[in-house]
Design a protein around this motif. Structure first.
Motif, PDB file in Angstrom:
ATOM      1  N   ARG A  66      18.454  -1.302 -12.701  1.00  0.00           N
ATOM      2  CA  ARG A  66      17.796  -1.892 -11.539  1.00  0.00           C
ATOM      3  C   ARG A  66      18.636  -3.062 -11.039  1.00  0.00           C
ATOM      4  O   ARG A  66      19.061  -3.911 -11.818  1.00  0.00           O
ATOM      5  CB  ARG A  66      16.402  -2.389 -11.901  1.00  0.00           C
ATOM      6  N   ALA A  67      18.876  -3.096  -9.745  1.00  0.00           N
ATOM      7  CA  ALA A  67      19.608  -4.202  -9.132  1.00  0.00           C
ATOM      8  C   ALA A  67      18.945  -4.531  -7.799  1.00  0.00           C
ATOM      9  O   ALA A  67      18.966  -3.706  -6.877  1.00  0.00           O
ATOM     10  CB  ALA A  67      21.077  -3.845  -8.922  1.00  0.00           C
ATOM     11  N   ASP A  68      18.330  -5.687  -7.711  1.00  0.00           N
ATOM     12  CA  ASP A  68      17.676  -6.146  -6.485  1.00  0.00           C
ATOM     13  C   ASP A  68      18.498  -7.256  -5.852  1.00  0.00           C
ATOM     14  O   ASP A  68      18.843  -8.237  -6.525  1.00  0.00           O
ATOM     15  CB  ASP A  68      16.270  -6.673  -6.788  1.00  0.00           C
ATOM     16  N   ASN A  69      18.801  -7.095  -4.578  1.00  0.00           N
ATOM     17  CA  ASN A  69      19.546  -8.109  -3.823  1.00  0.00           C
ATOM     18  C   ASN A  69      18.680  -8.620  -2.678  1.00  0.00           C
ATOM     19  O   ASN A  69      18.040  -7.839  -1.978  1.00  0.00           O
ATOM     20  CB  ASN A  69      20.839  -7.522  -3.246  1.00  0.00           C
ATOM     21  N   THR A  70      18.683  -9.931  -2.502  1.00  0.00           N
ATOM     22  CA  THR A  70      17.935 -10.550  -1.406  1.00  0.00           C
ATOM     23  C   THR A  70      18.839 -11.540  -0.691  1.00  0.00           C
ATOM     24  O   THR A  70      19.437 -12.419  -1.326  1.00  0.00           O
ATOM     25  CB  THR A  70      16.680 -11.274  -1.920  1.00  0.00           C
ATOM     26  N   PHE A  71      18.936 -11.391   0.631  1.00  0.00           N
ATOM     27  CA  PHE A  71      19.740 -12.290   1.452  1.00  0.00           C
ATOM     28  C   PHE A  71      18.803 -13.069   2.379  1.00  0.00           C
ATOM     29  O   PHE A  71      18.008 -12.457   3.096  1.00  0.00           O
ATOM     30  CB  PHE A  71      20.756 -11.502   2.295  1.00  0.00           C
ATOM     31  N   ASP A  72      18.901 -14.387   2.352  1.00  0.00           N
ATOM     32  CA  ASP A  72      18.013 -15.234   3.160  1.00  0.00           C
ATOM     33  C   ASP A  72      18.840 -16.114   4.091  1.00  0.00           C
ATOM     34  O   ASP A  72      19.845 -16.708   3.675  1.00  0.00           O
ATOM     35  CB  ASP A  72      17.165 -16.144   2.275  1.00  0.00           C
ATOM     36  N   VAL A  73      18.384 -16.212   5.335  1.00  0.00           N
ATOM     37  CA  VAL A  73      18.973 -17.135   6.303  1.00  0.00           C
ATOM     38  C   VAL A  73      17.828 -17.760   7.090  1.00  0.00           C
ATOM     39  O   VAL A  73      16.901 -17.056   7.524  1.00  0.00           O
ATOM     40  CB  VAL A  73      19.951 -16.431   7.269  1.00  0.00           C
ATOM     41  N   PRO A 124      18.045  10.894 -10.258  1.00  0.00           N
ATOM     42  CA  PRO A 124      18.320  10.519  -8.862  1.00  0.00           C
ATOM     43  C   PRO A 124      18.197   9.019  -8.659  1.00  0.00           C
ATOM     44  O   PRO A 124      17.254   8.389  -9.149  1.00  0.00           O
ATOM     45  CB  PRO A 124      17.246  11.276  -8.072  1.00  0.00           C
ATOM     46  N   PRO A 125      19.145   8.439  -7.948  1.00  0.00           N
ATOM     47  CA  PRO A 125      19.059   7.004  -7.651  1.00  0.00           C
ATOM     48  C   PRO A 125      18.126   6.731  -6.482  1.00  0.00           C
ATOM     49  O   PRO A 125      17.832   7.621  -5.684  1.00  0.00           O
ATOM     50  CB  PRO A 125      20.500   6.636  -7.290  1.00  0.00           C
ATOM     51  N   VAL A 126      17.660   5.514  -6.409  1.00  0.00           N
ATOM     52  CA  VAL A 126      16.821   5.049  -5.307  1.00  0.00           C
ATOM     53  C   VAL A 126      17.479   3.807  -4.717  1.00  0.00           C
ATOM     54  O   VAL A 126      17.851   2.888  -5.454  1.00  0.00           O
ATOM     55  CB  VAL A 126      15.396   4.710  -5.777  1.00  0.00           C
ATOM     56  N   GLU A 127      17.655   3.793  -3.423  1.00  0.00           N
ATOM     57  CA  GLU A 127      18.241   2.636  -2.738  1.00  0.00           C
ATOM     58  C   GLU A 127      17.384   2.319  -1.513  1.00  0.00           C
ATOM     59  O   GLU A 127      17.604   2.855  -0.426  1.00  0.00           O
ATOM     60  CB  GLU A 127      19.688   2.901  -2.335  1.00  0.00           C
ATOM     61  N   LEU A 128      16.391   1.457  -1.711  1.00  0.00           N
ATOM     62  CA  LEU A 128      15.466   1.096  -0.648  1.00  0.00           C
ATOM     63  C   LEU A 128      15.958  -0.146   0.089  1.00  0.00           C
ATOM     64  O   LEU A 128      16.499  -1.069  -0.527  1.00  0.00           O
ATOM     65  CB  LEU A 128      14.072   0.839  -1.216  1.00  0.00           C
ATOM     66  N   ARG A 129      15.734  -0.172   1.405  1.00  0.00           N
ATOM     67  CA  ARG A 129      16.178  -1.284   2.236  1.00  0.00           C
ATOM     68  C   ARG A 129      15.076  -1.663   3.219  1.00  0.00           C
ATOM     69  O   ARG A 129      14.399  -0.792   3.781  1.00  0.00           O
ATOM     70  CB  ARG A 129      17.444  -0.895   3.045  1.00  0.00           C
ATOM     71  N   THR A 130      14.897  -2.947   3.431  1.00  0.00           N
ATOM     72  CA  THR A 130      13.972  -3.432   4.449  1.00  0.00           C
ATOM     73  C   THR A 130      14.405  -4.832   4.867  1.00  0.00           C
ATOM     74  O   THR A 130      15.096  -5.533   4.114  1.00  0.00           O
ATOM     75  CB  THR A 130      12.517  -3.452   3.936  1.00  0.00           C
ATOM     76  N   THR A 131      13.998  -5.243   6.068  1.00  0.00           N
ATOM     77  CA  THR A 131      14.373  -6.548   6.602  1.00  0.00           C
ATOM     78  C   THR A 131      13.140  -7.238   7.174  1.00  0.00           C
ATOM     79  O   THR A 131      12.312  -6.601   7.827  1.00  0.00           O
ATOM     80  CB  THR A 131      15.445  -6.419   7.709  1.00  0.00           C
ATOM     81  N   PHE A 132      13.043  -8.532   6.923  1.00  0.00           N
ATOM     82  CA  PHE A 132      11.927  -9.349   7.400  1.00  0.00           C
ATOM     83  C   PHE A 132      12.460 -10.378   8.398  1.00  0.00           C
ATOM     84  O   PHE A 132      13.480 -11.035   8.140  1.00  0.00           O
ATOM     85  CB  PHE A 132      11.265 -10.056   6.209  1.00  0.00           C
ATOM     86  N   PHE A 133      11.774 -10.504   9.542  1.00  0.00           N
ATOM     87  CA  PHE A 133      12.130 -11.489  10.558  1.00  0.00           C
ATOM     88  C   PHE A 133      10.913 -12.361  10.858  1.00  0.00           C
ATOM     89  O   PHE A 133       9.780 -11.905  10.782  1.00  0.00           O
ATOM     90  CB  PHE A 133      12.568 -10.817  11.870  1.00  0.00           C
ATOM     91  N   ILE A 169       8.390  -6.763   9.825  1.00  0.00           N
ATOM     92  CA  ILE A 169       9.004  -6.189   8.635  1.00  0.00           C
ATOM     93  C   ILE A 169       9.369  -4.747   8.960  1.00  0.00           C
ATOM     94  O   ILE A 169       8.508  -3.939   9.336  1.00  0.00           O
ATOM     95  CB  ILE A 169       8.048  -6.231   7.428  1.00  0.00           C
ATOM     96  N   THR A 170      10.629  -4.413   8.823  1.00  0.00           N
ATOM     97  CA  THR A 170      11.055  -3.055   9.144  1.00  0.00           C
ATOM     98  C   THR A 170      10.565  -2.083   8.080  1.00  0.00           C
ATOM     99  O   THR A 170      10.422  -2.444   6.915  1.00  0.00           O
ATOM    100  CB  THR A 170      12.586  -2.976   9.240  1.00  0.00           C
ATOM    101  N   PRO A 171      10.287  -0.831   8.447  1.00  0.00           N
ATOM    102  CA  PRO A 171       9.876   0.168   7.449  1.00  0.00           C
ATOM    103  C   PRO A 171      10.966   0.376   6.400  1.00  0.00           C
ATOM    104  O   PRO A 171      12.158   0.197   6.670  1.00  0.00           O
ATOM    105  CB  PRO A 171       9.659   1.432   8.278  1.00  0.00           C
ATOM    106  N   LEU A 172      10.551   0.736   5.191  1.00  0.00           N
ATOM    107  CA  LEU A 172      11.500   1.005   4.125  1.00  0.00           C
ATOM    108  C   LEU A 172      12.410   2.163   4.517  1.00  0.00           C
ATOM    109  O   LEU A 172      11.973   3.171   5.073  1.00  0.00           O
ATOM    110  CB  LEU A 172      10.775   1.356   2.833  1.00  0.00           C
TER     111      LEU A 172
END
Length: 323
Positions: free
Chosen positions: A174-181, A250-259, A284-287
């Motif tokens: 498991r690897a979770d990445n979060t980018f904040d600005v 199978p790998p899972v690579e989920l992405r979403t963005t919050f504004f 919040i964009t859909p996954l």
């Protein structure tokens, strides 16, 4: 087959207590093992006054736990009860951030900051028997998954004996990445403290979880086919009651963005009365999954919906909060 059964039983250690003549072996092995705990923690913060109107900062927090679980019951690595099967249950946590505060005027201040967070949690076998390419070593005609860190033997249970092999739910990753600005502006005018700002957060979830990826063999002497009536003899002959294998991981690579955008005012009406009010817009964009994964299934139309490709709530741009 006899070859596979003999190879499997070879992973049992030699008994430390002799079995009496005419008796079946039971509770005949004991051992002690020193556990290894390894972790590192680093913390750093730098502050710099660039000028009378500008201040900068940078920070770092780093933690890495690479401890090995030895022969013990672990909720993630399964029950490790015999030598040779160890499990890495590590955790890596990283947090980096920085910011810049600028004073345009004594009553107008801007604050900008950003950050990056990362959490990694691997789970896989690392013992000498956990990294054995089972079928290749013993010339067994079988097809196992060669997913990374998926070597070793099938999880094998024999009635009245200890199980051998690594847990059926590894390898895991498991690897979770979060980018904040974020940027915020404070404007003090008269009796008003006006704040305006924007925020954005990008979240990434990457995961891989094995599910009987190396296979599972159960010897219970209750076979529908050939059986000796004794589970250990069935194991020697390679006659399992049940056999399970799910070779794909199978790998899972989920992405979403919050504004978010906000505007807030604190108005000091009197020395004893302050009104705070504002408006905040969020989205919040859909996954979205970089790999096709079923999100939903409509039996009425026999339609499978894929994550990020329909069958989920679409963006709604009318999320407002008042304060």
């Amino acid at each position: 087959s006899y070859t596979a059964g003999k190879a499997l039983l070879g992973f049992f250690p030699a008994p430390t207590t002799a079995t009496a003549a005419g008796a079946l072996p039971a509770n005949n092995y004991s051992f002690n093992q020193t556990a290894q705990e390894t972790s590192n923690l680093f913390t750093l913060r730098l502050d710099h006054a660039l000028s009378s109107k500008d201040n900068l900062y940078a920070s770092m927090n780093y933690y890495n736990d690479s401890s090995i679980n030895y022969y013990q019951t672990d909720p993630i690595c399964g029950s490790l009860t015999l030598p040779g099967f160890q499990c890495l249950a590590g955790a890596l946590s990283q947090l980096y951030g920085g910011g810049w505060t600028h004073m345009f005027r004594s009553n107008v201040i801007n604050d900008f900051h950003g950050g990056f967070q990362r959490f990694v949690a691997p789970r896989y076998g690392v013992g000498p028997d956990s990294v054995t390419p089972f079928e290749a070593t013993y010339n067994i005609p079988a097809t196992f998954s060669y997913t990374q860190h998926n070597l070793g033997i099938p999880w094998t249970t024999i009635t009245s004996y200890n199980s051998i092999g690594d847990a059926t739910n590894i390898p895991q990753y498991r690897a979770d990445n979060t980018f904040d600005v974020a940027d915020g502006l404070l404007w003090v005018v008269g009796q008003h403290n006006v704040k305006f700002g924007v925020q954005s957060t990008r979240m990434q979830n990457n995961a891989l979880v094995g599910n009987v990826a190396r296979g599972q063999l159960n010897f219970t002497s209750t076979n529908g086919g050939p059986t000796t009536g004794y589970a250990l003899a069935d194991a020697l002959l390679g006659l399992p009651a049940t056999a399970i294998r799910n070779p794909t991981v199978p790998p899972v690579e989920l992405r979403t963005t919050f504004f978010a955008i906000y505007l807030q005012d604190s108005w000091k009406v009197t020395p004893r009365l302050t009104l705070t009010y504002g408006l905040r817009w969020e989205d919040i964009t859909p996954l979205n999954d970089n790999y096709p994964t079923i999100a939903n299934f409509d039996p009425a139309t026999a339609t499978a919906y894929i994550v990020g490709q329909g069958g989920h709530p679409s963006n709604a741009y009318n999320y407002f909060n008042t304060a």
